[in-house]
Design a protein around this motif. Structure first.
Motif, PDB file in Angstrom:
ATOM      1  N   PHE A  85      -5.403   9.751  -6.810  1.00 30.63           N
ATOM      2  CA  PHE A  85      -5.716  11.019  -7.464  1.00 30.63           C
ATOM      3  C   PHE A  85      -5.267  10.955  -8.908  1.00 30.63           C
ATOM      4  CE2 PHE A  85      -5.253  12.291  -2.993  1.00 30.63           C
ATOM      5  CZ  PHE A  85      -6.476  12.892  -2.818  1.00 30.63           C
ATOM      6  N   THR A 139      -7.779   2.288  -0.664  1.00 32.77           N
ATOM      7  CA  THR A 139      -7.103   3.558  -0.491  1.00 32.77           C
ATOM      8  C   THR A 139      -7.639   4.499  -1.553  1.00 32.77           C
ATOM      9  OG1 THR A 139      -4.952   4.639  -0.455  1.00 32.77           O
ATOM     10  CG2 THR A 139      -5.169   2.744  -1.897  1.00 32.77           C
ATOM     11  N   ARG A 140      -6.983   5.635  -1.717  1.00 33.82           N
ATOM     12  CA  ARG A 140      -7.481   6.524  -2.773  1.00 33.82           C
ATOM     13  C   ARG A 140      -6.396   6.838  -3.782  1.00 33.82           C
ATOM     14  NH1 ARG A 140      -9.978  11.541  -0.229  1.00 33.82           N
ATOM     15  NH2 ARG A 140      -9.898  10.788   1.868  1.00 33.82           N
ATOM     16  N   LYS A 197       5.641  -4.523 -10.399  1.00 34.16           N
ATOM     17  CA  LYS A 197       5.340  -5.032  -9.061  1.00 34.16           C
ATOM     18  C   LYS A 197       4.144  -5.954  -9.083  1.00 34.16           C
ATOM     19  CE  LYS A 197       6.480  -0.636  -7.178  1.00 34.16           C
ATOM     20  NZ  LYS A 197       5.816   0.457  -6.520  1.00 34.16           N
ATOM     21  N   VAL A 221      -6.083  -2.151  -4.004  1.00 33.49           N
ATOM     22  CA  VAL A 221      -4.806  -2.590  -4.561  1.00 33.49           C
ATOM     23  C   VAL A 221      -4.775  -4.111  -4.534  1.00 33.49           C
ATOM     24  CG1 VAL A 221      -2.332  -2.442  -4.371  1.00 33.49           C
ATOM     25  CG2 VAL A 221      -3.736  -0.521  -3.687  1.00 33.49           C
ATOM     26  N   LEU A 226       1.024  -5.149  -9.572  1.00 37.38           N
ATOM     27  CA  LEU A 226      -0.058  -4.559  -8.801  1.00 37.38           C
ATOM     28  C   LEU A 226      -1.132  -4.044  -9.739  1.00 37.38           C
ATOM     29  CD1 LEU A 226       1.830  -2.578  -6.048  1.00 37.38           C
ATOM     30  CD2 LEU A 226       0.837  -4.836  -5.929  1.00 37.38           C
ATOM     31  N   SER A 285       3.884   1.605  -1.142  1.00 41.98           N
ATOM     32  CA  SER A 285       4.569   1.805  -2.417  1.00 41.98           C
ATOM     33  C   SER A 285       3.624   2.379  -3.457  1.00 41.98           C
ATOM     34  CB  SER A 285       5.153   0.482  -2.911  1.00 41.98           C
ATOM     35  OG  SER A 285       4.128  -0.366  -3.356  1.00 41.98           O
ATOM     36  N   VAL A 286       2.321   2.075  -3.319  1.00 42.84           N
ATOM     37  CA  VAL A 286       1.365   2.604  -4.289  1.00 42.84           C
ATOM     38  C   VAL A 286       1.099   4.086  -4.059  1.00 42.84           C
ATOM     39  CG1 VAL A 286      -1.040   2.466  -5.029  1.00 42.84           C
ATOM     40  CG2 VAL A 286       0.260   0.394  -4.701  1.00 42.84           C
ATOM     41  N   VAL A 287       0.929   4.452  -2.769  1.00 52.09           N
ATOM     42  CA  VAL A 287       0.532   5.833  -2.499  1.00 52.09           C
ATOM     43  C   VAL A 287       1.718   6.778  -2.344  1.00 52.09           C
ATOM     44  CG1 VAL A 287      -1.593   5.099  -1.406  1.00 52.09           C
ATOM     45  CG2 VAL A 287       0.411   5.496  -0.006  1.00 52.09           C
ATOM     46  N   ILE A 303      -2.121   9.360   2.822  1.00 57.04           N
ATOM     47  CA  ILE A 303      -2.821   9.799   1.618  1.00 57.04           C
ATOM     48  C   ILE A 303      -4.236  10.264   1.926  1.00 57.04           C
ATOM     49  CG2 ILE A 303      -3.580   7.452   1.066  1.00 57.04           C
ATOM     50  CD1 ILE A 303      -2.465   9.546  -1.729  1.00 57.04           C
ATOM     51  N   ASN A 304      -4.812   9.794   3.035  1.00 51.82           N
ATOM     52  CA  ASN A 304      -6.206  10.109   3.343  1.00 51.82           C
ATOM     53  C   ASN A 304      -6.366  11.371   4.187  1.00 51.82           C
ATOM     54  OD1 ASN A 304      -7.282   7.829   2.055  1.00 51.82           O
ATOM     55  ND2 ASN A 304      -6.682   6.573   3.789  1.00 51.82           N
ATOM     56  N   ASN A 311      -3.804  15.847  -0.013  1.00 47.95           N
ATOM     57  CA  ASN A 311      -2.920  15.369  -1.080  1.00 47.95           C
ATOM     58  C   ASN A 311      -3.520  15.538  -2.463  1.00 47.95           C
ATOM     59  OD1 ASN A 311      -0.571  14.317   0.364  1.00 47.95           O
ATOM     60  ND2 ASN A 311      -2.125  13.094   1.373  1.00 47.95           N
ATOM     61  N   SER A 312      -4.684  16.185  -2.532  1.00 48.20           N
ATOM     62  CA  SER A 312      -5.325  16.370  -3.826  1.00 48.20           C
ATOM     63  C   SER A 312      -4.537  17.351  -4.689  1.00 48.20           C
ATOM     64  CB  SER A 312      -6.741  16.902  -3.624  1.00 48.20           C
ATOM     65  OG  SER A 312      -7.265  17.311  -4.845  1.00 48.20           O
ATOM     66  N   PRO A 313      -4.339  17.030  -5.966  1.00 45.16           N
ATOM     67  CA  PRO A 313      -3.656  17.969  -6.856  1.00 45.16           C
ATOM     68  C   PRO A 313      -4.468  19.235  -7.090  1.00 45.16           C
ATOM     69  CG  PRO A 313      -3.904  15.803  -7.877  1.00 45.16           C
ATOM     70  CD  PRO A 313      -4.701  15.795  -6.629  1.00 45.16           C
ATOM     71  N   GLU A 354      -4.565  12.768 -12.692  1.00 39.07           N
ATOM     72  CA  GLU A 354      -3.807  13.981 -12.984  1.00 39.07           C
ATOM     73  C   GLU A 354      -4.667  15.228 -12.907  1.00 39.07           C
ATOM     74  OE1 GLU A 354      -1.790  13.552 -16.655  1.00 39.07           O
ATOM     75  OE2 GLU A 354      -0.534  11.942 -15.891  1.00 39.07           O
ATOM     76  N   GLY A 388      -6.984  15.686 -10.891  1.00 40.80           N
ATOM     77  CA  GLY A 388      -7.419  15.935  -9.529  1.00 40.80           C
ATOM     78  C   GLY A 388      -8.597  15.116  -9.072  1.00 40.80           C
ATOM     79  N   LEU A 406       0.835  -1.208   0.000  1.00 41.15           N
ATOM     80  CA  LEU A 406       0.000   0.000   0.000  1.00 41.15           C
ATOM     81  C   LEU A 406       0.864   1.249   0.000  1.00 41.15           C
ATOM     82  CD1 LEU A 406      -3.023  -0.646   2.357  1.00 41.15           C
ATOM     83  CD2 LEU A 406      -3.046  -0.080  -0.057  1.00 41.15           C
ATOM     84  N   GLN A 447       2.006   9.657  -4.579  1.00 40.32           N
ATOM     85  CA  GLN A 447       0.842  10.548  -4.563  1.00 40.32           C
ATOM     86  C   GLN A 447       0.884  11.525  -3.391  1.00 40.32           C
ATOM     87  OE1 GLN A 447      -2.897   9.223  -5.743  1.00 40.32           O
ATOM     88  NE2 GLN A 447      -1.788   8.918  -7.617  1.00 40.32           N
TER      89      GLN A 447
END
Lengths: 124, 217
Positions: B5, B2-3, B181, B16, B183, A9-11, A59-60, A81-83, B7, B9, A7, A14
């Motif tokens: 984002f 999880t979340r 990976k 996952v 994933l 590594s994924v976030v 991330i949350n 963390n929102s762009p 590009e 937004g 988890l 971000q």
């Protein structure tokens, strides 16, 4: 890799770096610059209000900002963390001993305001 | 979950999934087994937690004993024989796939009443209702489909064991694929507990709008 490592590594890419925002805490007054896309155009809206709570982590992580518009309380929750968040400006340090300022929702008038963190500057 | 984002937004809830790498442990053809299929296996297991027949079966494919084995039917022998024993199957086979179907075993809920299990509305809160607020009400007496009778109709929805069953969620959006990976990021929840096992295939049936997106990709 176990679950939490996967988890992370994924976030990881971000999550915004720590210095992306100024050092703020609950009770502060913030300017949140929020990107709004209308068709092809992009503009930035500023939402100013008191930070009444920081929730979750990683991330949350979200912040709840409360302001008064036309005598009506308005709260917005921003994922940090929102762009879409262009930047956050610290306007004023408020003095608060709690982590969640939900009691402000019941306050009316001058009692809504928080004392400034700097001594001697009451209700500025 | 999880979340994620995008590009521009947008904030997408994602699950996952560690998808693979899988190993081909058996190739079945019409000649040997009467039908054509491929058996994939995943996740190493300690030999002492496995059984000798299982260890021998996996050893034929040249791998350590695996925890999960799953057979996938093939259209014909030629397709089955395109796989070799011991070959690794990873996420690259989902490259360009926008939607997938996910099959898993749902979380067990135990013995549940009709309101939770079948979304019945229960009985009234007042107007003389006593101790029956969450009950199903009358179950009728329908022996046949033609009319009423002394027995309850077969398949009548009642309280009972809920969950721990095989569930397929169709046409989940693939948010991103990380082949290095292995994933897979899927939009929304999938059946079963965290660290459960899933069977994922390319989406079989798509709504018109989703089929349009898939055709473009």
């Amino acid at each position: 890799m176990n679950r939490s490592e996967i988890l992370e590594s994924v976030v990881a890419e971000q999550i915004k770096p720590e210095d992306a925002y100024p050092n703020f805490s609950v009770g502060d007054t913030l300017d949140v610059h929020y990107r709004i896309v209308e068709g092809d155009k992009e503009r930035i809206q500023v939402f100013q209000g008191v930070l009444i709570g920081i929730k979750s982590s990683g991330i949350n992580k979200t912040i709840t900002v409360r302001r008064i518009v036309a005598n009506e309380g308005v709260e917005r929750i921003f994922p940090l963390n929102s762009p879409r968040i262009a930047k956050i400006e610290l306007v004023r340090h408020g003095d608060s001993r709690r982590s969640k300022l939900y009691f402000l929702r019941n306050r009316v008038g001058k009692s809504r305001r928080l004392r400034d963190q700097r001594r001697g500057l009451k209700h500025t | 979950m999880t979340r994620y984002f995008t590009e521009d937004g947008n904030n997408i809830p994602v699950t996952v999934v560690q998808a693979g790498p899988c190993v081909v442990t058996q190739v079945k053809t019409t000649e040997t087994d009467g039908y054509s299929a491929v058996q994939l296996a995943m996740d190493d297991i300690k030999p002492r937690r496995s059984t000798m027949p299982q260890i021998g079966h996996d050893a034929k494919a040249g791998t350590a004993p695996k925890r999960v084995h799953r057979e996938i039917r093939c259209d014909d022998d030629a397709e089955a024989e395109s796989f070799e024993l011991g070959q690794t199957v990873d996420l690259s086979c989902f490259e360009g796939q926008c939607f997938v179907d996910v099959t898993g075993t749902s979380k067990g809920k135990g013995f549940q009443g009709v309101m939770k299990r079948h979304n019945f509305r229960g009985l009234e809160a007042s107007h003389g209702t006593q101790r029956k607020h969450r009950s199903a009400g009358s179950i009728g007496g329908h022996a046949t489909n033609l009319g009423t009778g002394p027995k309850v109709k077969k398949g009548k929805k009642m309280a009972g064991h809920m969950g721990s069953e095989r569930v397929t969620v169709r046409s989940l959006d693939v948010v991103s694929i990380d082949s290095d990976k292995n994933l897979l990021l899927l939009k929304g929840p999938v059946p079963g507990p965290a660290e459960g096992y899933l069977f994922i295939r390319a989406a079989k049936r798509l709504y018109k709008s989703k089929a349009h997106v898939q055709a473009k990709a």
